[in-house]
Design a protein around this motif. Structure first.
Motif, PDB file in Angstrom:
ATOM      1  N   ASP A  26      81.692 -17.575  53.152  1.00 56.04           N
ATOM      2  CA  ASP A  26      80.796 -16.493  53.626  1.00 56.04           C
ATOM      3  C   ASP A  26      79.713 -16.411  53.305  1.00 56.04           C
ATOM      4  N   ALA A  27      79.153 -16.897  52.075  1.00 55.21           N
ATOM      5  CA  ALA A  27      77.565 -16.902  51.711  1.00 55.21           C
ATOM      6  C   ALA A  27      77.022 -17.936  52.717  1.00 55.21           C
ATOM      7  N   LYS A  28      77.420 -19.087  53.174  1.00 52.26           N
ATOM      8  CA  LYS A  28      77.091 -20.175  53.918  1.00 52.26           C
ATOM      9  C   LYS A  28      76.727 -19.306  55.403  1.00 52.26           C
ATOM     10  N   GLN A  29      77.584 -18.631  55.976  1.00 46.64           N
ATOM     11  CA  GLN A  29      77.310 -17.927  56.841  1.00 46.64           C
ATOM     12  C   GLN A  29      76.339 -17.045  56.842  1.00 46.64           C
ATOM     13  N   SER A  30      76.352 -16.400  56.002  1.00 44.24           N
ATOM     14  CA  SER A  30      75.354 -15.084  55.763  1.00 44.24           C
ATOM     15  C   SER A  30      73.884 -16.020  55.592  1.00 44.24           C
ATOM     16  N   ARG A  31      73.974 -16.981  54.963  1.00 38.21           N
ATOM     17  CA  ARG A  31      72.409 -17.752  55.082  1.00 38.21           C
ATOM     18  C   ARG A  31      72.111 -18.162  56.359  1.00 38.21           C
ATOM     19  N   THR A  32      72.968 -18.426  57.008  1.00 38.39           N
ATOM     20  CA  THR A  32      72.809 -19.143  58.190  1.00 38.39           C
ATOM     21  C   THR A  32      72.264 -18.035  59.158  1.00 38.39           C
ATOM     22  N   LEU A  34      70.805 -15.171  58.376  1.00 39.47           N
ATOM     23  CA  LEU A  34      69.515 -14.672  57.733  1.00 39.47           C
ATOM     24  C   LEU A  34      68.555 -15.759  58.425  1.00 39.47           C
ATOM     25  N   ALA A  35      68.664 -17.154  58.236  1.00 38.82           N
ATOM     26  CA  ALA A  35      67.795 -18.055  58.875  1.00 38.82           C
ATOM     27  C   ALA A  35      67.404 -17.818  60.099  1.00 38.82           C
ATOM     28  N   GLY A  36      68.529 -17.441  61.033  1.00 42.01           N
ATOM     29  CA  GLY A  36      68.263 -17.358  62.389  1.00 42.01           C
ATOM     30  C   GLY A  36      67.446 -16.102  62.650  1.00 42.01           C
ATOM     31  N   SER A  37      67.613 -15.078  62.045  1.00 46.02           N
ATOM     32  CA  SER A  37      66.966 -13.680  62.312  1.00 46.02           C
ATOM     33  C   SER A  37      65.481 -14.117  61.683  1.00 46.02           C
ATOM     34  N   MET A  38      65.429 -14.594  60.550  1.00 44.40           N
ATOM     35  CA  MET A  38      63.975 -14.962  60.087  1.00 44.40           C
ATOM     36  C   MET A  38      63.142 -15.714  61.136  1.00 44.40           C
TER      37      MET A  38
END
Length: 201
Positions: A26-32, A34-38
């Protein structure tokens, strides 16, 4: 008979917690995400700053608007009849209006020659003050207020037999006249019609 006891985990084997594994995924998906949004945000900011950088400055916009106002409404032109030179705000008759159209509006809007007299190429024709291209045609509209629908006291009627009240929102609000009008030989030649967003004209 009792069976042998369950075998214990062998040496070097690792017991993995399902809950911990799920949290890591779940944390990895959230980071992915967030990276796309950034990344999208950075791209948007980049294009936004480029547009801001290349748009006309407030000073240039003011000077251009002031030049157009001066060319169309403030510079004098010979009025209709014998009234002498007039400006746009001093027009009072139909002759004055057509004189302004012929001597100010058309030359400034549909100029086909450069200042030295050379003809313009088709690409440069139809540009106001050689800078602003006219992308569509012009439509001349007229909005009239109702005669004598003013908030005047009765004692002033002797001095002002006719009054024309102010209208608002480009003539779409207030005492706007929708009655037909025209010359003396055809008093109903022109009729009020509604043309969408800009109201009646």
């Amino acid at each position: 008979p009792k069976g042998p006891p369950p075998a214990a985990a062998g040496h070097g084997e690792r017991v993995i917690s399902i809950k911990r594994l799920w949290n890591e995924v779940d944390a990895k998906q959230s980071r992915t995400l967030l990276a796309g949004s950034m990344t999208r945000y950075i791209i948007f900011i980049t294009f936004y700053l480029l547009v801001i950088h290349h748009q006309k400055s407030a000073g240039n916009t003011f000077r251009l608007t002031d030049a157009i106002r001066s060319a169309y409404t403030e510079s004098p032109f010979p009025g209709g009849g014998s009234r002498g030179d007039l400006t746009f705000n001093e027009m009072a008759t139909a002759g004055d209006f057509w004189a302004w159209m012929e001597q100010k509006f058309v030359p400034n809007t549909y100029d086909s020659f450069w200042s030295n007299g050379d003809p313009k190429d088709d690409y440069f024709k139809g540009a106001v003050l050689d800078l602003n291209r006219v992308v569509r045609g012009f439509r001349v509209m007229q909005r009239r207020s109702k005669v004598n629908d003013c908030l005047l006291q009765q004692r002033f009627n002797a001095f002002f037999p006719f009054c024309y009240p102010n209208t608002f929102a480009q003539g779409t609000m207030g005492p706007t006249s929708k009655d037909p009008f025209g010359p003396y030989y055809n008093a109903t030649k022109y009729r009020w019609t509604d043309h969408g967003y800009f109201g009646g004209w």
